[in-house]
Design a protein around this motif. Structure first.
Motif, PDB file in Angstrom:
ATOM      1  N   THR A  22       1.664  49.384  33.044  1.00 56.06           N
ATOM      2  CA  THR A  22       0.247  49.091  32.940  1.00 56.06           C
ATOM      3  C   THR A  22       0.019  48.043  31.861  1.00 56.06           C
ATOM      4  O   THR A  22       0.517  48.173  30.749  1.00 56.06           O
ATOM      5  N   VAL A  24      -2.901  46.538  29.652  1.00 54.40           N
ATOM      6  CA  VAL A  24      -4.253  46.870  29.203  1.00 54.40           C
ATOM      7  C   VAL A  24      -4.803  45.690  28.417  1.00 54.40           C
ATOM      8  O   VAL A  24      -4.260  45.320  27.385  1.00 54.40           O
ATOM      9  N   THR A  50       1.982  47.422  37.713  1.00 52.12           N
ATOM     10  CA  THR A  50       1.271  48.185  38.728  1.00 52.12           C
ATOM     11  C   THR A  50      -0.230  48.010  38.597  1.00 52.12           C
ATOM     12  O   THR A  50      -0.947  47.941  39.589  1.00 52.12           O
ATOM     13  N   LYS A  51      -0.729  47.939  37.357  1.00 51.86           N
ATOM     14  CA  LYS A  51      -2.163  47.959  37.129  1.00 51.86           C
ATOM     15  C   LYS A  51      -2.564  47.079  35.958  1.00 51.86           C
ATOM     16  O   LYS A  51      -1.842  46.970  34.983  1.00 51.86           O
ATOM     17  N   VAL A  53      -5.702  47.009  33.407  1.00 52.71           N
ATOM     18  CA  VAL A  53      -6.848  47.778  32.930  1.00 52.71           C
ATOM     19  C   VAL A  53      -7.634  46.910  31.957  1.00 52.71           C
ATOM     20  O   VAL A  53      -7.107  46.500  30.929  1.00 52.71           O
ATOM     21  N   THR A  93      -8.653  47.532  37.180  1.00 56.68           N
ATOM     22  CA  THR A  93      -9.550  48.639  36.846  1.00 56.68           C
ATOM     23  C   THR A  93     -10.310  48.294  35.570  1.00 56.68           C
ATOM     24  O   THR A  93      -9.741  47.697  34.661  1.00 56.68           O
ATOM     25  N   GLU A  95     -11.891  50.156  32.526  1.00 52.76           N
ATOM     26  CA  GLU A  95     -11.909  51.460  31.852  1.00 52.76           C
ATOM     27  C   GLU A  95     -13.268  51.680  31.198  1.00 52.76           C
ATOM     28  O   GLU A  95     -13.776  50.805  30.512  1.00 52.76           O
ATOM     29  N   ILE A 114      -5.434  56.011  27.174  1.00 52.13           N
ATOM     30  CA  ILE A 114      -4.712  55.156  28.123  1.00 52.13           C
ATOM     31  C   ILE A 114      -3.367  55.772  28.493  1.00 52.13           C
ATOM     32  O   ILE A 114      -2.998  55.813  29.664  1.00 52.13           O
ATOM     33  N   TYR A 118      -2.816  56.437  32.532  1.00 50.30           N
ATOM     34  CA  TYR A 118      -2.132  55.389  33.282  1.00 50.30           C
ATOM     35  C   TYR A 118      -0.611  55.512  33.167  1.00 50.30           C
ATOM     36  O   TYR A 118      -0.088  56.156  32.271  1.00 50.30           O
ATOM     37  N   TYR A 122       3.721  50.794  28.761  1.00 52.28           N
ATOM     38  CA  TYR A 122       2.413  50.265  28.391  1.00 52.28           C
ATOM     39  C   TYR A 122       2.541  48.935  27.667  1.00 52.28           C
ATOM     40  O   TYR A 122       3.365  48.784  26.774  1.00 52.28           O
TER      41      TYR A 122
END
Length: 178
Positions: A22, A24, A50-51, A53, A93, A95, A114, A118, A122
């Motif tokens: 993730t 962030v 994957t993501k 944020v 996304t 948050e 987080i 998630y 990180y």
């Protein structure tokens, strides 16, 4: 109840997950342009996270961290939601923890939240100013071993703690081994 049995060849191992982790983007998003948001998306795609944020800070958090005046939290959040919808990418996304709390949220609380929600590993995507500010907090050394930093651009000034952990961060446009 009937079960379907699937057979796989002996020694079969499922293919390794290509995308993981993730990214962030921790920021006030007061002066963040669409090009800067696109640069974060490029990092996600290049490094196969994957993501992404987007973590907008509440105005009380920004006030405590930088004394900089910012628009109301919900206005900055709405802009991010609109940008996310325009992108049409499911891995982005926004948050909303700070919007629910409606007050100052220490970075420790944000990072705990987080890491609870998630998937690991990180990575924090920060501006050089925000990275130096994060390095000035007493909990920096506790967190830097649990996550890595990706800076949006090369910093002009590097905080001594940030320099000490130089192996735990890199700049978005540079080649990396992570």
């Amino acid at each position: 109840m009937k079960r379907d049995i699937q057979h796989v060849p002996y020694g079969y191992e499922p293919p390794a997950e290509q995308r993981k982790g993730t990214l962030v983007y921790y920021d006030s998003f007061e002066h963040t342009t669409n090009q800067e948001l696109e640069a974060a998306v490029k990092v996600v795609e290049d490094r196969q996270f994957t993501k992404l944020v987007l973590y907008p800070l509440h105005e009380e958090t920004v006030r405590r961290m930088s004394k900089e005046p910012v628009l109301a939290y919900h206005k900055r959040e709405d802009r991010l939601h609109e940008w996310r919808r325009d992108q049409g990418r499911s891995f982005i996304t926004v948050e909303s923890l700070e919007g629910k709390r409606k007050k100052y949220t220490p970075i420790d609380s944000a990072l705990r939240h987080i890491t609870d929600i998630y998937a690991s590993p990180y990575f924090l995507y920060l501006t050089p100013e925000m990275a130096n500010q994060f390095a000035s907090f007493s909990s920096f050394e506790e967190w830097i071993v649990k996550l890595r930093l990706v800076l949006s651009e090369a910093p002009e000034y590097v905080h001594p703690r940030l320099e000490k952990y130089r192996h735990r961060w890199d700049v978005a446009g540079e080649k990396t081994n992570s």
